[in-house]
Design an enzyme around this catalytic site. Structure first.
Site, PDB file in Angstrom:
ATOM      1  N   ASP A 113       9.500 -32.579  -9.906  1.00  0.00           N
ATOM      2  CA  ASP A 113      10.883 -32.992  -9.639  1.00  0.00           C
ATOM      3  C   ASP A 113      11.795 -31.764  -9.714  1.00  0.00           C
ATOM      4  O   ASP A 113      11.660 -30.918 -10.601  1.00  0.00           O
ATOM      5  CB  ASP A 113      11.328 -34.046 -10.668  1.00  0.00           C
ATOM      6  CG  ASP A 113      12.564 -34.797 -10.209  1.00  0.00           C
ATOM      7  OD1 ASP A 113      12.453 -36.000  -9.922  1.00  0.00           O
ATOM      8  OD2 ASP A 113      13.650 -34.170 -10.134  1.00  0.00           O
ATOM      9  N   ILE A 114      12.722 -31.682  -8.787  1.00  0.00           N
ATOM     10  CA  ILE A 114      13.622 -30.525  -8.725  1.00  0.00           C
ATOM     11  C   ILE A 114      14.586 -30.505  -9.912  1.00  0.00           C
ATOM     12  O   ILE A 114      15.111 -29.449 -10.279  1.00  0.00           O
ATOM     13  CB  ILE A 114      14.399 -30.539  -7.382  1.00  0.00           C
ATOM     14  CG1 ILE A 114      14.877 -29.153  -7.000  1.00  0.00           C
ATOM     15  CG2 ILE A 114      15.551 -31.545  -7.398  1.00  0.00           C
ATOM     16  CD1 ILE A 114      15.357 -29.047  -5.558  1.00  0.00           C
ATOM     17  N   ASN A 140      11.844 -46.351  -9.416  1.00  0.00           N
ATOM     18  CA  ASN A 140      13.173 -46.912  -9.167  1.00  0.00           C
ATOM     19  C   ASN A 140      13.173 -47.538  -7.780  1.00  0.00           C
ATOM     20  O   ASN A 140      12.713 -46.925  -6.812  1.00  0.00           O
ATOM     21  CB  ASN A 140      14.226 -45.806  -9.248  1.00  0.00           C
ATOM     22  CG  ASN A 140      14.365 -45.243 -10.648  1.00  0.00           C
ATOM     23  OD1 ASN A 140      14.283 -45.975 -11.620  1.00  0.00           O
ATOM     24  ND2 ASN A 140      14.551 -43.938 -10.758  1.00  0.00           N
ATOM     25  N   GLN A 176      17.675 -46.419  -7.086  1.00  0.00           N
ATOM     26  CA  GLN A 176      16.866 -45.498  -6.298  1.00  0.00           C
ATOM     27  C   GLN A 176      17.785 -44.567  -5.512  1.00  0.00           C
ATOM     28  O   GLN A 176      18.749 -45.015  -4.885  1.00  0.00           O
ATOM     29  CB  GLN A 176      15.978 -46.300  -5.339  1.00  0.00           C
ATOM     30  CG  GLN A 176      15.016 -45.444  -4.527  1.00  0.00           C
ATOM     31  CD  GLN A 176      14.099 -46.301  -3.649  1.00  0.00           C
ATOM     32  OE1 GLN A 176      14.203 -47.540  -3.632  1.00  0.00           O
ATOM     33  NE2 GLN A 176      13.200 -45.658  -2.929  1.00  0.00           N
ATOM     34  N   HIS A 186       8.334 -43.330  -4.513  1.00  0.00           N
ATOM     35  CA  HIS A 186       7.799 -42.273  -5.373  1.00  0.00           C
ATOM     36  C   HIS A 186       7.628 -42.813  -6.778  1.00  0.00           C
ATOM     37  O   HIS A 186       8.448 -43.596  -7.266  1.00  0.00           O
ATOM     38  CB  HIS A 186       8.700 -41.035  -5.371  1.00  0.00           C
ATOM     39  CG  HIS A 186      10.147 -41.326  -5.624  1.00  0.00           C
ATOM     40  ND1 HIS A 186      10.989 -41.819  -4.636  1.00  0.00           N
ATOM     41  CD2 HIS A 186      10.900 -41.217  -6.739  1.00  0.00           C
ATOM     42  CE1 HIS A 186      12.195 -41.981  -5.145  1.00  0.00           C
ATOM     43  NE2 HIS A 186      12.165 -41.635  -6.430  1.00  0.00           N
ATOM     44  N   HIS A 190       7.595 -41.644 -10.504  1.00  0.00           N
ATOM     45  CA  HIS A 190       7.889 -40.561 -11.439  1.00  0.00           C
ATOM     46  C   HIS A 190       6.842 -40.575 -12.560  1.00  0.00           C
ATOM     47  O   HIS A 190       6.521 -41.649 -13.103  1.00  0.00           O
ATOM     48  CB  HIS A 190       9.242 -40.784 -12.119  1.00  0.00           C
ATOM     49  CG  HIS A 190      10.440 -40.694 -11.231  1.00  0.00           C
ATOM     50  ND1 HIS A 190      11.186 -39.548 -11.093  1.00  0.00           N
ATOM     51  CD2 HIS A 190      11.039 -41.619 -10.435  1.00  0.00           C
ATOM     52  CE1 HIS A 190      12.205 -39.770 -10.270  1.00  0.00           C
ATOM     53  NE2 HIS A 190      12.142 -41.025  -9.859  1.00  0.00           N
TER      54      HIS A 190
HETATM   55  P1  5GP Z   1      15.083 -41.692  -7.642  1.00  0.00           P
HETATM   56  O1  5GP Z   1      16.424 -41.774  -8.311  1.00  0.00           O
HETATM   57  O2  5GP Z   1      15.154 -41.996  -6.165  1.00  0.00           O
HETATM   58  O3  5GP Z   1      14.011 -42.476  -8.354  1.00  0.00           O
HETATM   59  O4  5GP Z   1      14.601 -40.203  -7.842  1.00  0.00           O
HETATM   60  C1  5GP Z   1      14.718 -39.210  -6.892  1.00  0.00           C
HETATM   61  C2  5GP Z   1      14.241 -37.927  -7.566  1.00  0.00           C
HETATM   62  O5  5GP Z   1      14.017 -36.960  -6.559  1.00  0.00           O
HETATM   63  C3  5GP Z   1      15.250 -37.342  -8.538  1.00  0.00           C
HETATM   64  O6  5GP Z   1      14.651 -37.238  -9.828  1.00  0.00           O
HETATM   65  C4  5GP Z   1      15.567 -35.966  -7.943  1.00  0.00           C
HETATM   66  O7  5GP Z   1      15.705 -34.972  -8.915  1.00  0.00           O
HETATM   67  C5  5GP Z   1      14.395 -35.703  -7.036  1.00  0.00           C
HETATM   68  N1  5GP Z   1      14.689 -34.907  -5.860  1.00  0.00           N
HETATM   69  C6  5GP Z   1      15.713 -35.100  -4.997  1.00  0.00           C
HETATM   70  N2  5GP Z   1      15.658 -34.187  -4.015  1.00  0.00           N
HETATM   71  C7  5GP Z   1      14.571 -33.414  -4.253  1.00  0.00           C
HETATM   72  C8  5GP Z   1      13.993 -32.293  -3.574  1.00  0.00           C
HETATM   73  O8  5GP Z   1      14.455 -31.840  -2.533  1.00  0.00           O
HETATM   74  N3  5GP Z   1      12.869 -31.762  -4.125  1.00  0.00           N
HETATM   75  C9  5GP Z   1      12.320 -32.257  -5.266  1.00  0.00           C
HETATM   76  N4  5GP Z   1      11.208 -31.639  -5.734  1.00  0.00           N
HETATM   77  N5  5GP Z   1      12.835 -33.310  -5.933  1.00  0.00           N
HETATM   78  C10 5GP Z   1      13.946 -33.868  -5.431  1.00  0.00           C
END
Ligand code: 5GP
Ligand code: ZN
Length: 117
Positions: free
Chosen positions: A31-32, A87, A94, A100, A102
């Site tokens: 995760d970034i 999420n 989400q 995805h 986590h």
């Molecule tokens: P969500 O809230 O959709 O479950 O999580 C999305 C996740 O994707 C977040 O934890 C965010 O830090 C990660 N993320 C968003 N953009 C990027 C990206 O370009 N590269 C990576 N490695 N992670 C990302």
């Protein structure tokens, strides 16, 4: 593939990522914005917008994701367990609409699962 999806672009190599594992069906990458010492995601290479859109045809790839999570978590430094979070949609907060999982962990126990608001 969805041309507007950032995780599809990561699958295609158009956006760089720190990859942990990949095969024909899945990709795991850091995760970034990590929330713990270990925080990576495992995704299907196929664009599935969220768990709410997944169907019976997606069972094999979803099973594969869960079945490799433990090994990858151990390899990444979370040998005594970890948390899996998916999420989903507006209610699940989400942000990226490409399914995805986590994987979050590290050497120390995490905070409790959900804070009551
Ligand atoms: P969500 O809230 O959709 O479950 O999580 C999305 C996740 O994707 C977040 O934890 C965010 O830090 C990660 N993320 C968003 N953009 C990027 C990206 O370009 N590269 C990576 N490695 N992670 C990302
Ligand atoms: Zn996608």
């Amino acid at each position: 593939m969805d041309p507007n999806c950032i995780f599809c672009k990561i699958v295609e190599g158009k956006i760089p990522s720190k990859k942990i594992f990949e095969d024909d069906d899945v990709l795991a990458f850091h995760d970034i914005n990590p929330l713990a010492p270990v925080h990576f995601m495992i995704i299907p290479k196929k664009h599935i917008a969220s768990l709410a859109e997944a169907g019976p045809e997606d069972a094999p790839v979803l099973g594969k994701i869960l079945s490799i999570a433990g090994r990858l978590a151990r390899e990444q430094g979370s040998p005594e367990g970890f948390r899996t979070i998916v999420n989903t949609g507006k209610i699940g907060r989400q942000d990226v609409y490409h399914l995805h999982v986590h994987i979050i962990g590290g050497p120390n126990p995490l905070p409790r699962m959900i804070a009551k608001e």
